[in-house]
Design a protein around this motif. Structure first.
Motif, mmCIF file in Angstrom:
data_model
loop_
_atom_site.group_PDB
_atom_site.id
_atom_site.type_symbol
_atom_site.label_atom_id
_atom_site.label_comp_id
_atom_site.label_asym_id
_atom_site.label_seq_id
_atom_site.Cartn_x
_atom_site.Cartn_y
_atom_site.Cartn_z
ATOM 1 N N LYS A 312 33.375 45.472 42.148
ATOM 2 C CA LYS A 312 32.205 46.289 42.448
ATOM 3 C C LYS A 312 32.593 47.706 42.864
ATOM 4 O O LYS A 312 31.740 48.599 42.879
ATOM 5 C CB LYS A 312 31.364 45.641 43.550
ATOM 6 C CG LYS A 312 32.065 45.531 44.893
ATOM 7 C CD LYS A 312 31.146 44.905 45.930
ATOM 8 C CE LYS A 312 31.807 44.822 47.299
ATOM 9 N NZ LYS A 312 30.894 44.241 48.320
ATOM 10 N N ASN A 313 33.870 47.938 43.190
ATOM 11 C CA ASN A 313 34.319 49.261 43.627
ATOM 12 C C ASN A 313 35.281 49.940 42.657
ATOM 13 O O ASN A 313 35.552 51.130 42.808
ATOM 14 C CB ASN A 313 35.004 49.171 44.989
ATOM 15 C CG ASN A 313 34.061 48.745 46.090
ATOM 16 O OD1 ASN A 313 32.894 49.153 46.108
ATOM 17 N ND2 ASN A 313 34.542 47.919 47.003
ATOM 18 N N SER A 314 35.830 49.196 41.684
ATOM 19 C CA SER A 314 36.887 49.749 40.827
ATOM 20 C C SER A 314 36.545 49.589 39.357
ATOM 21 O O SER A 314 35.916 48.611 38.944
ATOM 22 C CB SER A 314 38.222 49.055 41.115
ATOM 23 O OG SER A 314 38.612 49.230 42.465
ATOM 24 N N VAL A 315 36.989 50.574 38.556
ATOM 25 C CA VAL A 315 36.755 50.552 37.125
ATOM 26 C C VAL A 315 37.999 51.074 36.409
ATOM 27 O O VAL A 315 38.694 51.969 36.899
ATOM 28 C CB VAL A 315 35.520 51.406 36.758
ATOM 29 C CG1 VAL A 315 35.720 52.866 37.139
ATOM 30 C CG2 VAL A 315 35.198 51.292 35.278
ATOM 31 N N ALA A 316 38.317 50.488 35.264
ATOM 32 C CA ALA A 316 39.360 50.992 34.369
ATOM 33 C C ALA A 316 38.681 51.616 33.156
ATOM 34 O O ALA A 316 37.583 51.202 32.762
ATOM 35 C CB ALA A 316 40.295 49.863 33.945
ATOM 36 N N PHE A 317 39.333 52.627 32.555
ATOM 37 C CA PHE A 317 38.676 53.305 31.446
ATOM 38 C C PHE A 317 39.670 53.840 30.436
ATOM 39 O O PHE A 317 40.823 54.151 30.760
ATOM 40 C CB PHE A 317 37.775 54.440 31.950
ATOM 41 C CG PHE A 317 38.431 55.375 32.924
ATOM 42 C CD1 PHE A 317 39.115 56.505 32.492
ATOM 43 C CD2 PHE A 317 38.369 55.123 34.285
ATOM 44 C CE1 PHE A 317 39.708 57.371 33.401
ATOM 45 C CE2 PHE A 317 38.963 55.985 35.201
ATOM 46 C CZ PHE A 317 39.636 57.109 34.755
ATOM 47 N N THR A 348 43.556 66.975 20.826
ATOM 48 C CA THR A 348 43.039 65.655 21.180
ATOM 49 C C THR A 348 43.707 65.172 22.463
ATOM 50 O O THR A 348 44.919 65.354 22.638
ATOM 51 C CB THR A 348 43.311 64.634 20.060
ATOM 52 O OG1 THR A 348 42.688 65.080 18.859
ATOM 53 C CG2 THR A 348 42.762 63.258 20.423
ATOM 54 N N ARG A 349 42.925 64.565 23.342
ATOM 55 C CA ARG A 349 43.456 63.953 24.550
ATOM 56 C C ARG A 349 43.074 62.485 24.579
ATOM 57 O O ARG A 349 41.896 62.143 24.434
ATOM 58 C CB ARG A 349 42.908 64.641 25.808
ATOM 59 C CG ARG A 349 43.568 64.164 27.096
ATOM 60 C CD ARG A 349 42.908 64.722 28.328
ATOM 61 N NE ARG A 349 41.629 64.060 28.598
ATOM 62 C CZ ARG A 349 40.932 64.227 29.736
ATOM 63 N NH1 ARG A 349 41.385 65.045 30.667
ATOM 64 N NH2 ARG A 349 39.785 63.597 29.915
ATOM 65 N N VAL A 350 44.074 61.628 24.770
ATOM 66 C CA VAL A 350 43.860 60.191 24.936
ATOM 67 C C VAL A 350 44.281 59.838 26.353
ATOM 68 O O VAL A 350 45.426 60.105 26.753
ATOM 69 C CB VAL A 350 44.660 59.372 23.912
ATOM 70 C CG1 VAL A 350 44.416 57.879 24.126
ATOM 71 C CG2 VAL A 350 44.292 59.777 22.490
ATOM 72 N N LEU A 351 43.376 59.241 27.139
ATOM 73 C CA LEU A 351 43.616 59.018 28.566
ATOM 74 C C LEU A 351 43.245 57.596 28.935
ATOM 75 O O LEU A 351 42.211 57.071 28.503
ATOM 76 C CB LEU A 351 42.796 60.027 29.368
ATOM 77 C CG LEU A 351 42.850 60.003 30.892
ATOM 78 C CD1 LEU A 351 42.600 61.411 31.445
ATOM 79 C CD2 LEU A 351 41.804 59.043 31.485
ATOM 80 N N VAL A 352 44.095 56.977 29.748
ATOM 81 C CA VAL A 352 43.768 55.692 30.379
ATOM 82 C C VAL A 352 43.876 55.877 31.892
ATOM 83 O O VAL A 352 44.723 56.636 32.376
ATOM 84 C CB VAL A 352 44.710 54.556 29.920
ATOM 85 C CG1 VAL A 352 44.496 54.245 28.450
ATOM 86 C CG2 VAL A 352 46.177 54.903 30.183
ATOM 87 N N GLY A 353 42.986 55.231 32.627
ATOM 88 C CA GLY A 353 43.006 55.437 34.061
ATOM 89 C C GLY A 353 42.210 54.392 34.811
ATOM 90 O O GLY A 353 41.571 53.509 34.215
ATOM 91 N N THR A 354 42.241 54.512 36.126
ATOM 92 C CA THR A 354 41.438 53.675 37.009
ATOM 93 C C THR A 354 40.824 54.547 38.087
ATOM 94 O O THR A 354 41.368 55.597 38.452
ATOM 95 C CB THR A 354 42.272 52.572 37.681
ATOM 96 O OG1 THR A 354 43.338 53.172 38.456
ATOM 97 C CG2 THR A 354 42.868 51.619 36.668
#
Length: 358
Positions: A312-317, A348-354
């Motif tokens: 409920k507090n964290s997301v990955a994208f 182009t930018r490809v990004l993964v994060g949390t």
């Protein structure tokens, strides 16, 4: 006897102790790992990372009059280029009551916050929130926030500037803006106008090619530097779907070393999203139109984001952003265009994060 005296003294001390105001600590932590194309003069790509941790300390105290004294101190840490001391991000004191609320001190521009969310998120913020003729924050601001009137509210801000002559012609800097919001059901409508003259606060929301805007080196200019911007946008949520659209106009005056110049342009943004379970998909398009009198100076952008809820507090994208530049767009290597440095017409930018909130 000693024990009874000690207990009595403890009770008396408890009743005599001052009541402490409510204090809340919160914030967010974000990790971004990315790859950007065309980030060297030879056209090579680069891997980069960014860690953004924000700590917010806020408090309130109910006054005898029934109003509330409130304050906030915010800091962004774990970054190598800004907000390196407490209060650089936010530091204000305000008063809230039936009349609305008023705040004094270092605050974000409400016009900027409107660009940042809900319009500039999901990968579209580099051109919508972080570029343009608007300011990011006001270090000497006076702000008023109205009560809610059946879904409508508005805010007004004025920044006192430096109070000294920062331009060559002796003009003091200042800024003002007004924003308004209306919401009913799943529909939200937002709009606003801002204007700044001379030196106000340093800002990253500068147009490509105008790196001197909002900086102390404006002493090299021979006339007042001015900027203004207005926008209107709407977002509609229906079931698991949402759609967002916005228009903004930017205008700069005397933003070059030469005098009596005016440059303006328009921006358009559209985005659609779909939520299902723990997943959310968003796809957006925006265009930065030609600068006045400069043909082939537009920028087009396509942005995609897939979010997955970890809790409920964290997301990955996962975020993919592709920008297409016309021939006469300024090539300055700014992060606002994802660091493009080659002669190619796209990046182009490809990004993964949390991201997590606390």
């Amino acid at each position: 006897m000693f024990k009874r005296a000690l207990v009595a003294a403890s009770i008396a001390a408890a009743f005599a102790a001052p009541a402490f105001a409510d204090v809340t600590i919160g914030g967010s932590a974000e990790m971004d790992f990315m790859y950007r194309t065309n980030n060297t003069p030879d056209g090579d790509g680069k891997f980069l990372e960014e860690i953004a941790i924000v700590v917010n300390v806020s408090g309130s105290d109910k006054l005898d009059s029934g109003a509330t004294l409130e304050w906030k101190l915010a800091q962004k840490v774990a970054t190598d280029y800004r907000y390196d001391s407490w209060g650089n991000r936010e530091a204000w004191i305000g008063y809230k009551g039936d009349f609305g609320s008023v705040r004094f001190g270092n605050q974000f521009s409400n016009f900027y916050l409107m660009q940042d969310w809900p319009y500039g998120w999901k990968g579209q913020g580099n051109l919508w929130a972080d570029a343009g003729a608007h300011q990011v924050q006001y270090p000497r601001a006076i702000s008023y926030f109205s009560p809610d009137f059946s879904g409508f509210n508005f805010a007004a801000q004025y920044d006192l500037g430096t109070g000294t002559a920062d331009n060559a012609n002796g003009a003091d800097g200042y800024s003002y803006e007004i924003t308004a919001n209306y919401g009913v059901g799943g529909l939200s409508i937002n709009g606003g106008y801002m204007h700044t003259e001379g030196y106000s606060s340093g800002t990253e929301a500068v147009a490509p090619g105008f790196a001197g805007w909002g900086r102390e080196d404006e002493s090299r200019y021979t006339t007042d530097v001015e900027a203004s911007s207005y926008m209107i946008g709407a977002r509609y949520v229906f079931g698991d779907f949402n759609i967002t659209g916005a228009y903004r106009h930017n205008e700069w005056r005397n933003a070059f070393v030469s005098t009596d110049t005016k440059v303006d342009n328009d921006q358009w943004l559209v985005r659609g999203g779909y939520n299902f379970g723990k997943h959310a998909l968003n796809l957006g398009y925006q265009i930065w139109t030609d600068f006045s009198d400069i043909d082939d100076s537009s920028i087009q952008q396509i942005a995609f984001e897939w979010d997955y809820s970890l809790s409920k507090n964290s997301v990955a994208f996962l975020q993919i952003r592709h920008q297409m530049l016309d021939d006469n767009v300024a090539r300055f290597g700014s992060w606002q265009l994802d660091g493009i440095q080659s002669d190619d017409d796209n990046v182009t930018r490809v990004l993964v994060g949390t991201w997590t909130g606390f």
